[in-house]
Design a protein around this motif. Sequence first.
Motif, PDB file in Angstrom:
ATOM      1  N   LYS A  37       0.833  -1.208   0.000  1.00 17.14           N
ATOM      2  CA  LYS A  37       0.000   0.000   0.000  1.00 17.14           C
ATOM      3  C   LYS A  37       0.865   1.255   0.000  1.00 17.14           C
ATOM      4  O   LYS A  37       0.620   2.189  -0.770  1.00 17.14           O
ATOM      5  CB  LYS A  37      -0.916  -0.005   1.221  1.00 17.14           C
ATOM      6  CG  LYS A  37      -1.756   1.238   1.350  1.00 17.14           C
ATOM      7  CD  LYS A  37      -2.518   1.261   2.652  1.00 17.14           C
ATOM      8  CE  LYS A  37      -3.163   2.616   2.808  1.00 17.14           C
ATOM      9  NZ  LYS A  37      -3.486   2.931   4.172  1.00 17.14           N
ATOM     10  N   MET A  38       1.895   1.263   0.862  1.00 13.57           N
ATOM     11  CA  MET A  38       2.757   2.442   0.947  1.00 13.57           C
ATOM     12  C   MET A  38       3.531   2.671  -0.344  1.00 13.57           C
ATOM     13  O   MET A  38       3.642   3.805  -0.809  1.00 13.57           O
ATOM     14  CB  MET A  38       3.718   2.306   2.120  1.00 13.57           C
ATOM     15  CG  MET A  38       3.094   2.578   3.449  1.00 13.57           C
ATOM     16  SD  MET A  38       4.343   2.776   4.703  1.00 13.57           S
ATOM     17  CE  MET A  38       3.909   1.454   5.778  1.00 13.57           C
ATOM     18  N   SER A  39       4.056   1.609  -0.929  1.00  8.79           N
ATOM     19  CA  SER A  39       4.812   1.778  -2.172  1.00  8.79           C
ATOM     20  C   SER A  39       3.894   2.218  -3.307  1.00  8.79           C
ATOM     21  O   SER A  39       4.286   3.049  -4.133  1.00  8.79           O
ATOM     22  CB  SER A  39       5.543   0.491  -2.532  1.00  8.79           C
ATOM     23  OG  SER A  39       4.619  -0.557  -2.764  1.00  8.79           O
ATOM     24  N   THR A  40       2.676   1.709  -3.326  1.00  9.25           N
ATOM     25  CA  THR A  40       1.724   2.118  -4.363  1.00  9.25           C
ATOM     26  C   THR A  40       1.340   3.581  -4.201  1.00  9.25           C
ATOM     27  O   THR A  40       1.245   4.315  -5.192  1.00  9.25           O
ATOM     28  CB  THR A  40       0.466   1.233  -4.297  1.00  9.25           C
ATOM     29  OG1 THR A  40       0.849  -0.131  -4.442  1.00  9.25           O
ATOM     30  CG2 THR A  40      -0.521   1.599  -5.380  1.00  9.25           C
ATOM     31  N   ILE A  83       4.709   8.582   5.271  1.00  7.75           N
ATOM     32  CA  ILE A  83       4.908   8.916   6.685  1.00  7.75           C
ATOM     33  C   ILE A  83       3.585   8.834   7.437  1.00  7.75           C
ATOM     34  O   ILE A  83       3.506   8.293   8.534  1.00  7.75           O
ATOM     35  CB  ILE A  83       5.566  10.296   6.824  1.00  7.75           C
ATOM     36  CG1 ILE A  83       7.019  10.253   6.352  1.00  7.75           C
ATOM     37  CG2 ILE A  83       5.486  10.800   8.260  1.00  7.75           C
ATOM     38  CD1 ILE A  83       7.695  11.598   6.245  1.00  7.75           C
ATOM     39  N   LYS A  84       2.514   9.365   6.832  1.00  7.84           N
ATOM     40  CA  LYS A  84       1.212   9.327   7.471  1.00  7.84           C
ATOM     41  C   LYS A  84       0.730   7.876   7.651  1.00  7.84           C
ATOM     42  O   LYS A  84       0.209   7.519   8.716  1.00  7.84           O
ATOM     43  CB  LYS A  84       0.184  10.102   6.639  1.00  7.84           C
ATOM     44  CG  LYS A  84      -1.137  10.258   7.349  1.00  7.84           C
ATOM     45  CD  LYS A  84      -2.203  11.075   6.646  1.00  7.84           C
ATOM     46  CE  LYS A  84      -1.939  11.581   5.299  1.00  7.84           C
ATOM     47  NZ  LYS A  84      -3.123  12.192   4.665  1.00  7.84           N
ATOM     48  N   SER A  85       0.935   7.036   6.646  1.00  6.51           N
ATOM     49  CA  SER A  85       0.551   5.625   6.761  1.00  6.51           C
ATOM     50  C   SER A  85       1.363   4.918   7.834  1.00  6.51           C
ATOM     51  O   SER A  85       0.830   4.089   8.586  1.00  6.51           O
ATOM     52  CB  SER A  85       0.724   4.912   5.430  1.00  6.51           C
ATOM     53  OG  SER A  85      -0.194   5.392   4.479  1.00  6.51           O
ATOM     54  N   ALA A  86       2.658   5.226   7.913  1.00  2.29           N
ATOM     55  CA  ALA A  86       3.504   4.598   8.924  1.00  2.29           C
ATOM     56  C   ALA A  86       3.084   5.013  10.334  1.00  2.29           C
ATOM     57  O   ALA A  86       3.068   4.192  11.252  1.00  2.29           O
ATOM     58  CB  ALA A  86       4.971   4.961   8.680  1.00  2.29           C
ATOM     59  N   LYS A  87       2.712   6.264  10.499  1.00  2.00           N
ATOM     60  CA  LYS A  87       2.233   6.719  11.813  1.00  2.00           C
ATOM     61  C   LYS A  87       0.926   6.021  12.174  1.00  2.00           C
ATOM     62  O   LYS A  87       0.721   5.638  13.321  1.00  2.00           O
ATOM     63  CB  LYS A  87       2.038   8.224  11.815  1.00  2.00           C
ATOM     64  CG  LYS A  87       3.322   8.995  11.934  1.00  2.00           C
ATOM     65  CD  LYS A  87       3.080  10.483  11.993  1.00  2.00           C
ATOM     66  CE  LYS A  87       4.378  11.250  12.066  1.00  2.00           C
ATOM     67  NZ  LYS A  87       4.177  12.696  12.082  1.00  2.00           N
ATOM     68  N   ASN A  88       0.043   5.844  11.209  1.00  2.00           N
ATOM     69  CA  ASN A  88      -1.210   5.141  11.468  1.00  2.00           C
ATOM     70  C   ASN A  88      -0.971   3.687  11.832  1.00  2.00           C
ATOM     71  O   ASN A  88      -1.705   3.110  12.633  1.00  2.00           O
ATOM     72  CB  ASN A  88      -2.155   5.228  10.270  1.00  2.00           C
ATOM     73  CG  ASN A  88      -2.768   6.602  10.123  1.00  2.00           C
ATOM     74  OD1 ASN A  88      -2.824   7.369  11.074  1.00  2.00           O
ATOM     75  ND2 ASN A  88      -3.219   6.923   8.927  1.00  2.00           N
TER      76      ASN A  88
END
Length: 92
Positions: A37-40, A83-88
Amino acid sequence: MSDKKFKTRLEIAKNKISRKSNENAGNKSSVLGMAFKMSTEFVAAVAVGTIIGFIFDNWFGTKPWLILIFFFVGVVAGIMNVIKSAKNMQIK
């Protein structure tokens, strides 16, 4: 300790181990899904920024400046999304 108590405790331990291994298998696929998801999200942000820059360059005739500017805007947007996805992920 009686043989019956020992077998009961052994079964309980086996059940705990099997539940933990099932949870870990689910976690690995979940982590792989989040990485995908993050890479996409990152690639999509860069692609959209570059396409917008290409369209504006053709419209205004300023090749290659707007492509470069919007490419870097897309990179920044992609990094912010990751960054936002990693924080979530950390919160959950």
